[in-house]
Design a protein around this motif. Structure first.
Motif, short mmCIF file in Angstrom:
data_model
loop_
_atom_site.label_atom_id
_atom_site.label_comp_id
_atom_site.label_asym_id
_atom_site.label_seq_id
_atom_site.Cartn_x
_atom_site.Cartn_y
_atom_site.Cartn_z
N VAL A 44 5.95 2.29 1.01
CA VAL A 44 5.80 3.73 0.79
C VAL A 44 5.01 4.31 1.95
O VAL A 44 3.83 4.04 2.11
CB VAL A 44 5.07 4.03 -0.53
N GLU A 45 5.70 5.08 2.77
CA GLU A 45 5.08 5.63 3.96
C GLU A 45 5.40 7.12 4.05
O GLU A 45 6.57 7.49 4.13
CB GLU A 45 5.58 4.89 5.20
N ILE A 46 4.38 7.92 4.05
CA ILE A 46 4.57 9.37 4.11
C ILE A 46 4.06 9.87 5.44
O ILE A 46 2.90 9.64 5.79
CB ILE A 46 3.83 10.04 2.95
N SER A 47 4.94 10.52 6.19
CA SER A 47 4.55 11.05 7.49
C SER A 47 4.33 12.55 7.38
O SER A 47 4.98 13.21 6.58
CB SER A 47 5.64 10.80 8.53
N GLY A 48 3.45 13.04 8.21
CA GLY A 48 3.18 14.48 8.20
C GLY A 48 1.97 14.79 9.05
O GLY A 48 1.76 14.16 10.07
N ILE A 49 1.20 15.77 8.61
CA ILE A 49 0.03 16.22 9.35
C ILE A 49 -1.21 16.01 8.50
O ILE A 49 -1.26 16.48 7.35
CB ILE A 49 0.16 17.72 9.70
N CYS A 50 -2.19 15.33 9.07
CA CYS A 50 -3.40 15.05 8.30
C CYS A 50 -4.28 16.29 8.22
O CYS A 50 -4.08 17.27 8.94
CB CYS A 50 -4.16 13.88 8.92
N ALA A 51 -5.25 16.23 7.35
CA ALA A 51 -6.12 17.38 7.09
C ALA A 51 -6.81 17.86 8.37
O ALA A 51 -6.88 19.06 8.63
CB ALA A 51 -7.15 17.01 6.03
N GLN A 52 -7.29 16.91 9.18
CA GLN A 52 -8.01 17.28 10.41
C GLN A 52 -7.11 18.02 11.37
O GLN A 52 -7.49 19.03 11.95
CB GLN A 52 -8.59 16.04 11.09
N CYS A 53 -5.91 17.48 11.58
CA CYS A 53 -5.00 18.09 12.56
C CYS A 53 -4.48 19.44 12.07
O CYS A 53 -4.15 20.32 12.86
CB CYS A 53 -3.84 17.14 12.85
N ALA A 54 -4.40 19.61 10.78
CA ALA A 54 -3.94 20.89 10.22
C ALA A 54 -5.00 21.96 10.43
O ALA A 54 -4.66 23.15 10.58
CB ALA A 54 -3.63 20.73 8.74
N GLY A 87 0.81 -1.21 0.00
CA GLY A 87 0.00 0.00 0.00
C GLY A 87 0.84 1.25 0.00
O GLY A 87 2.07 1.21 -0.05
N LEU A 88 0.16 2.37 0.04
CA LEU A 88 0.82 3.66 0.16
C LEU A 88 0.13 4.33 1.34
O LEU A 88 -1.10 4.47 1.35
CB LEU A 88 0.61 4.43 -1.14
N PHE A 89 0.91 4.75 2.32
CA PHE A 89 0.31 5.19 3.57
C PHE A 89 0.63 6.64 3.91
O PHE A 89 1.76 7.09 3.74
CB PHE A 89 0.77 4.29 4.71
N LEU A 90 -0.40 7.32 4.42
CA LEU A 90 -0.23 8.68 4.91
C LEU A 90 -0.42 8.62 6.42
O LEU A 90 -1.50 8.31 6.91
CB LEU A 90 -1.28 9.61 4.30
N ILE A 91 0.65 8.90 7.15
CA ILE A 91 0.67 8.71 8.60
C ILE A 91 0.72 10.05 9.29
O ILE A 91 1.71 10.79 9.16
CB ILE A 91 1.92 7.91 9.00
N CYS A 92 -0.30 10.38 10.07
CA CYS A 92 -0.29 11.66 10.78
C CYS A 92 0.54 11.53 12.05
O CYS A 92 0.25 10.69 12.90
CB CYS A 92 -1.70 12.11 11.13
#
Lengths: 161, 161
Positions: free
Chosen positions: A150-160, A111-116
């Motif tokens: 594939v792992e992308i870390s950052g800030i999710c839409a809600q937390c932003a 998968g491809l992951f977006l990790i807050c």
DNA sequence: TGGCCAATGCTACACTATAACAAAGTTCCC
DNA sequence: GGGAACTTTGTTATAGTGTAGCATTGGCCA
């Protein structure tokens, strides 16, 4: 690592019970098709991993599992996790050493992951074009790709917000 | 985990000593520019990580370091690795819990790695188009990307041949 | 010369994962 | 129904990865 009951979703509040039920039903059906056993133990572990949309550590799974299953030990959990990964029901998030229910169970896949990094919510996204681009890049280097992380870390839409 | 002296390269035999020297020189220059200290300990760890083009585990670094530095302990190594990562001189390969010299030291950045599961050789490739596509995918999900982990495992060109 | 800061030393421990063998359950065949 | 082959789970022990927390050292400079 307390993972509360609230704020379990990747994007907004939703009926998470339905999420879990979907995942369990899909798993049951696929196991029946494939002639493999979704034993009560394995099903329970799958349910625990699906308790939220956040990756959960193996030892957190163990703690939770032990409440209903006193004999549970690390190998108990890791074997169940290995089975669930092999069947494509969960993913391992390598950068967190944690496990996450797969939203597209069925074919084993990367998968491809977006990790807050703030709330921990992790979204799996499918992007065939991007996957093709990754395969392209491998091929260009003469490399036979087998597995993608594939792992992308950052800030999710809600937390932003 | 014996990592022999032979077969150290990602693609073909090359003068690996020059690789190491380049990396050390670059690191020295950048540290001077930045006003941070590339101490003998940190430099030695950087050199050890650069011994091959294969990711090396922290405890392998420790074993090697201990030969010249008897007081070395796990925190010694992890602190040096953390420094080197912060300065962008090495990368962590999350799927292997191992560390690799960065070929494009300078700006801290996330790389894209091709990891051969047969020989262990790992190549870092830069692909601006692909990186842009990853950023696109994040943005489309309303996600503020900060760090990328992209690791592709498989068989390298040499091992396939 | 004393205070501050960065780096290292050092002990202990927390977290993640697997090896290896024993026991129990399931399937399937005769 | 008996039993061989196989899968799953139990159980103990240990390997591998990473950090907390405090002590010590050494440089800088006010």
């Amino acid at each position: 690592m307390a993972r509360g009951a609230a704020q379990q979703t990747a994007h907004h509040t939703h009926n998470h019970k339905a999420c879990i039920e979907d995942a369990l039903t899909t798993a049951r059906d696929l196991c029946a098709e494939r002639g493999v056993q979704l034993t009560p133990l394995r099903e329970k572990v799958l349910q625990i991993v699906w308790k939220s949309h956040k990756p959960v550590g193996a030892y957190d799974v163990l703690d939770e599992l032990a409440r209903s299953h006193k004999s549970a030990r690390p190998p108990t959990v890791y074997r169940a996790l290995d089975f669930l990964m092999a069947e494509g029901f969960i993913h391992k998030i390598e950068s967190l050493n944690a496990y996450l229910g797969c939203v597209e169970a069925g074919a084993p896949h990367s998968g491809l992951f977006l990790i807050c990094r703030k709330c921990g919510a992790t979204e799996e996204i499918a992007d065939p074009k991007l996957e093709a681009a990754l395969d392209q890049a491998s091929k260009r280097a003469g490399f036979q790709a087998e597995r993608r992380v594939v792992e992308i870390s950052g800030i999710c839409a809600q937390c932003a917000a």
